[in-house]
Write a protein that holds these residues in place. Structure first.
Motif, PDB file in Angstrom:
ATOM      1  N   ARG A  80      52.168 -51.102  15.935  1.00  0.00           N
ATOM      2  CA  ARG A  80      52.204 -50.382  14.661  1.00  0.00           C
ATOM      3  C   ARG A  80      53.314 -49.328  14.664  1.00  0.00           C
ATOM      4  N   ALA A  81      53.486 -48.635  15.785  1.00  0.00           N
ATOM      5  CA  ALA A  81      54.560 -47.635  15.897  1.00  0.00           C
ATOM      6  C   ALA A  81      55.919 -48.298  15.727  1.00  0.00           C
ATOM      7  N   GLN A  82      56.065 -49.485  16.278  1.00  0.00           N
ATOM      8  CA  GLN A  82      57.329 -50.215  16.141  1.00  0.00           C
ATOM      9  C   GLN A  82      57.565 -50.606  14.683  1.00  0.00           C
ATOM     10  N   ALA A  83      56.535 -51.086  14.020  1.00  0.00           N
ATOM     11  CA  ALA A  83      56.652 -51.484  12.612  1.00  0.00           C
ATOM     12  C   ALA A  83      56.967 -50.285  11.714  1.00  0.00           C
ATOM     13  N   GLN A  84      56.525 -49.103  12.112  1.00  0.00           N
ATOM     14  CA  GLN A  84      56.769 -47.883  11.345  1.00  0.00           C
ATOM     15  C   GLN A  84      58.091 -47.215  11.719  1.00  0.00           C
ATOM     16  N   GLY A  85      58.825 -47.825  12.657  1.00  0.00           N
ATOM     17  CA  GLY A  85      60.113 -47.271  13.056  1.00  0.00           C
ATOM     18  C   GLY A  85      60.028 -46.137  14.062  1.00  0.00           C
ATOM     19  N   GLU A  86      58.849 -45.883  14.622  1.00  0.00           N
ATOM     20  CA  GLU A  86      58.694 -44.817  15.622  1.00  0.00           C
ATOM     21  C   GLU A  86      59.124 -45.276  17.012  1.00  0.00           C
ATOM     22  N   LEU A  87      58.952 -46.542  17.282  1.00  0.00           N
ATOM     23  CA  LEU A  87      59.259 -47.111  18.595  1.00  0.00           C
ATOM     24  C   LEU A  87      60.394 -48.098  18.419  1.00  0.00           C
ATOM     25  N   SER A  88      61.375 -47.973  19.265  1.00  0.00           N
ATOM     26  CA  SER A  88      62.561 -48.815  19.191  1.00  0.00           C
ATOM     27  C   SER A  88      62.190 -50.303  19.212  1.00  0.00           C
ATOM     28  N   ALA A  89      62.946 -51.091  18.465  1.00  0.00           N
ATOM     29  CA  ALA A  89      62.705 -52.536  18.370  1.00  0.00           C
ATOM     30  C   ALA A  89      62.911 -53.250  19.703  1.00  0.00           C
TER      31      ALA A  89
END
Length: 193
Positions: free
Chosen positions: A141-150
């Motif tokens: 979820r953090a990745q989808a929200q742009g918080e965690l690098s792809a």
């Protein structure tokens, strides 16, 4: 007519959790359980089964309290990484500041019983799966929200954190230098970006 119980089984089970968590499975005798629970041996057997069954019920009670707290903390709406960082810090702090050096009942069970007790091993694995799945879901979820690098692997990070958390519990039980736990937590949080 059936006799009514002269004790509260729920309260007795909670006392068993505390005793097993403090001492472990093997060092806790039936005499210890009789004394600590304040009920007769026959009542323990009649209500909970033998020592092994009582231990597994106590472990389940412990998990019913601990696992949902983690799931809830990681599934809140909004930014995810602050919740993950808070969880990392919480594990380090709880491990370093555990005055009774009890550690985590799941980790204690893994170390003491899981290698030779299939039922205990299943309970440990189930708890670890809940933690790993919750972390993976939160990090995805953090990745989808742009918080965690792809380019980060949510499942790989979740597994690393799972192992780190369990190691923290072991080190805390051994009265490790709290600085080690804080430094490990800081490094883990830094990996999140």
């Amino acid at each position: 007519m059936a006799r009514t119980k002269e004790f509260d089984p729920d309260a007795a089970l909670q006392r068993a959790v505390e005793l097993f968590w403090q001492r472990g499975y093997e060092p806790t005798s039936m005499a210890d359980l009789v004394e600590h629970l304040g009920i007769a041996r026959a009542s323990i057997y009649g209500t909970f089964g033998g020592k092994h069954e009582l231990y597994l019920k106590a472990l389940d009670r412990y998990l019913q309290h601990k696992d949902p707290q983690i799931v809830m903390a990681l599934s809140q709406p909004g930014p995810v990484l602050p919740a993950v960082r808070t969880l990392i810090e919480r594990y380090a702090a709880e491990s370093a500041l555990d005055p009774d050096r009890r550690g985590c009942m799941v980790v204690n069970t893994a170390v003491e019983l899981a290698g030779r007790d299939a039922e205990a091993a299943r309970a440990v694995e189930a708890s670890w799966t809940v933690l790993e799945t919750s972390l993976t879901s939160a990090l995805t979820r953090a990745q989808a929200q742009g918080e965690l690098s792809a380019d980060k692997d949510p499942r790989g990070i979740a597994r690393m954190l799972l192992v780190l958390f369990q190691g923290m519990r072991v080190m805390g039980r051994a009265a490790a230098d709290p600085g080690r736990l804080r430094d490990a937590a800081a490094q883990a949080a830094a990996l999140l970006g």
